[in-house]
Design a protein around this motif. Structure first.
Motif, short mmCIF file in Angstrom:
data_model
loop_
_atom_site.label_atom_id
_atom_site.label_comp_id
_atom_site.label_asym_id
_atom_site.label_seq_id
_atom_site.Cartn_x
_atom_site.Cartn_y
_atom_site.Cartn_z
N VAL A 148 71.02 41.80 62.13
CA VAL A 148 70.88 42.89 63.12
C VAL A 148 71.11 42.37 64.54
CG1 VAL A 148 69.38 44.27 61.64
CG2 VAL A 148 68.35 42.61 63.20
N GLY A 149 71.71 41.20 64.66
CA GLY A 149 71.96 40.62 65.98
C GLY A 149 73.45 40.48 66.24
N ASP A 150 73.78 39.65 67.24
CA ASP A 150 75.20 39.47 67.56
C ASP A 150 75.64 38.02 67.38
OD1 ASP A 150 73.88 38.37 69.65
OD2 ASP A 150 74.56 39.83 71.15
N GLU A 151 74.85 37.26 66.62
CA GLU A 151 75.28 35.90 66.27
C GLU A 151 75.06 35.68 64.78
OE1 GLU A 151 72.15 32.90 67.64
OE2 GLU A 151 71.79 34.55 69.02
N LEU A 152 75.47 34.51 64.28
CA LEU A 152 75.26 34.22 62.85
C LEU A 152 73.77 34.32 62.51
CD1 LEU A 152 77.40 30.97 62.24
CD2 LEU A 152 78.02 33.33 61.65
N LEU A 153 73.48 34.91 61.37
CA LEU A 153 72.11 34.86 60.83
C LEU A 153 72.08 33.72 59.82
CD1 LEU A 153 69.24 35.99 60.46
CD2 LEU A 153 70.16 37.42 58.62
N VAL A 154 71.29 32.70 60.13
CA VAL A 154 71.23 31.52 59.26
C VAL A 154 69.81 31.41 58.72
CG1 VAL A 154 71.56 29.03 59.16
CG2 VAL A 154 73.01 30.40 60.66
N THR A 155 69.68 31.41 57.42
CA THR A 155 68.37 31.25 56.79
C THR A 155 68.45 30.17 55.72
OG1 THR A 155 68.85 33.05 55.22
CG2 THR A 155 67.59 33.64 57.18
N LEU A 156 67.36 29.45 55.61
CA LEU A 156 67.21 28.45 54.54
C LEU A 156 66.42 29.13 53.42
CD1 LEU A 156 67.62 25.29 54.18
CD2 LEU A 156 65.23 25.09 54.88
N PHE A 157 66.82 28.92 52.18
CA PHE A 157 66.08 29.57 51.09
C PHE A 157 65.78 28.57 49.98
CE2 PHE A 157 70.60 30.12 50.05
CZ PHE A 157 70.63 29.67 48.74
N ALA A 158 64.82 28.92 49.15
CA ALA A 158 64.47 28.11 47.99
C ALA A 158 63.93 29.01 46.89
CB ALA A 158 63.43 27.06 48.35
N TYR A 159 64.46 28.83 45.69
CA TYR A 159 63.96 29.59 44.54
C TYR A 159 64.14 28.75 43.28
CZ TYR A 159 68.89 30.72 43.56
OH TYR A 159 70.23 30.64 43.29
N ALA A 160 63.37 29.05 42.26
CA ALA A 160 63.50 28.36 40.98
C ALA A 160 64.87 28.73 40.38
CB ALA A 160 62.39 28.79 40.03
N THR A 161 65.66 27.71 40.06
CA THR A 161 67.03 27.93 39.60
C THR A 161 67.10 28.90 38.43
OG1 THR A 161 67.47 25.67 40.28
CG2 THR A 161 69.12 26.71 38.85
N GLU A 162 66.13 28.79 37.52
CA GLU A 162 66.18 29.64 36.32
C GLU A 162 65.95 31.11 36.64
OE1 GLU A 162 62.85 29.13 33.48
OE2 GLU A 162 61.94 27.88 35.03
N ALA A 163 65.54 31.43 37.87
CA ALA A 163 65.32 32.84 38.23
C ALA A 163 66.59 33.65 38.04
CB ALA A 163 64.84 32.94 39.69
N GLY A 164 67.73 33.10 38.46
CA GLY A 164 69.00 33.81 38.34
C GLY A 164 69.04 35.05 39.23
N GLN A 165 70.14 35.78 39.16
CA GLN A 165 70.32 36.98 39.98
C GLN A 165 70.86 38.13 39.14
OE1 GLN A 165 71.65 33.97 41.19
NE2 GLN A 165 70.29 33.61 42.92
N ASP A 166 70.29 39.31 39.33
CA ASP A 166 70.80 40.54 38.73
C ASP A 166 71.35 41.37 39.88
OD1 ASP A 166 71.24 43.05 37.68
OD2 ASP A 166 69.22 43.32 36.87
N TYR A 167 72.69 41.45 39.95
CA TYR A 167 73.32 42.22 41.03
C TYR A 167 73.53 43.67 40.62
CZ TYR A 167 74.15 37.72 43.24
OH TYR A 167 73.97 36.50 43.83
#
Ligand code: F6P
Ligand code: FE2
Length: 201
Positions: A148-167
């Motif tokens: 919601v700004g005018d520069e790059l939004l950079v975030t560091l994240f961490a999650y358990a690899t086995e969580a996976g993603q449901d898109y």
């Protein structure tokens, strides 16, 4: 890692916030605007943006997954360019973890963002994320980052690899329940998404 196997190699990773990169033994994936058809509600504005696109990715992710299986952690840097399509601010696809009970940590490095969250039973939250802010995404929440700004939004994240993603869950629901849109003052606000039909398994 199984008991008899050699442990994975530890890694030291460097957050290069200005460059929008995580330096070290990482993998990168990129999402271009053309990959995001159907994400934004204003289809006309989307096609105009695609026609004018210079091929720079909308967002990219550098991540480190030295090990897989039970207990493994994926950590990474998510970098989302600023911009809007229609009145919606630039966003990631978003997902629910494939194993929905798994949580995730996001830590704001630079830029100004919103973590948009929907619980599968109909609650919604929009949490600002900025440098120094840690957002705890518990299991059971669909989540997406919005710049919601005018520069790059950079975030560091961490999650358990086995969580996976449901898109698919967001697609089947007609999008998340709220849109993050520009307000009259150049800031952001949320507005209900009229296409959202609730989350089904
Ligand atoms: O995976 P998506 O929804 O395209 O968005 C990317 C973001 O989500 C993540 O997959 C982490 O859950 C990161 O890679 C990044 O923060
Ligand atoms: Fe996630």
């Amino acid at each position: 890692m199984c008991a008899a196997a050699r442990p994975a190699e530890p890694a030291a990773l460097t957050v290069e916030a200005l460059a929008g990169a995580l330096a070290g033994p990482t993998e990168r994936y990129e999402k271009h605007l053309a990959d995001l058809r159907g994400l934004y509600r204003d289809a006309e504005a989307f096609e105009i943006a695609v026609a004018a696109d210079d091929g720079t990715p909308v967002y990219w992710v550098d991540s480190s997954t030295p090990d897989t299986g039970r207990g493994a952690l994926t950590i990474g840097l998510s970098v989302l360019r600023p911009g809007r399509v229609g009145d919606e601010w630039a966003m990631t696809r978003g997902h629910l973890h494939a194993q929905a009970e798994f949580a995730e940590l996001y830590f704001g490095i630079s830029g100004s963002g919103v973590m948009l969250l929907d619980s599968v039973d109909g609650e919604s939250r929009a949490l600002p994320i900025a440098p120094g802010v840690a957002v705890h995404v518990p299991g059971g929440w669909v989540h997406r980052s919005v710049n919601v700004g005018d520069e790059l939004l950079v975030t560091l994240f961490a999650y358990a690899t086995e969580a996976g993603q449901d898109y698919g869950i967001i697609e089947r629901a007609g999008g998340m329940s709220q849109l993050v849109v520009a307000d009259d003052t150049g800031g952001w606000t949320t507005r209900p998404n009229p296409d959202h039909g609730g989350y089904r398994a």
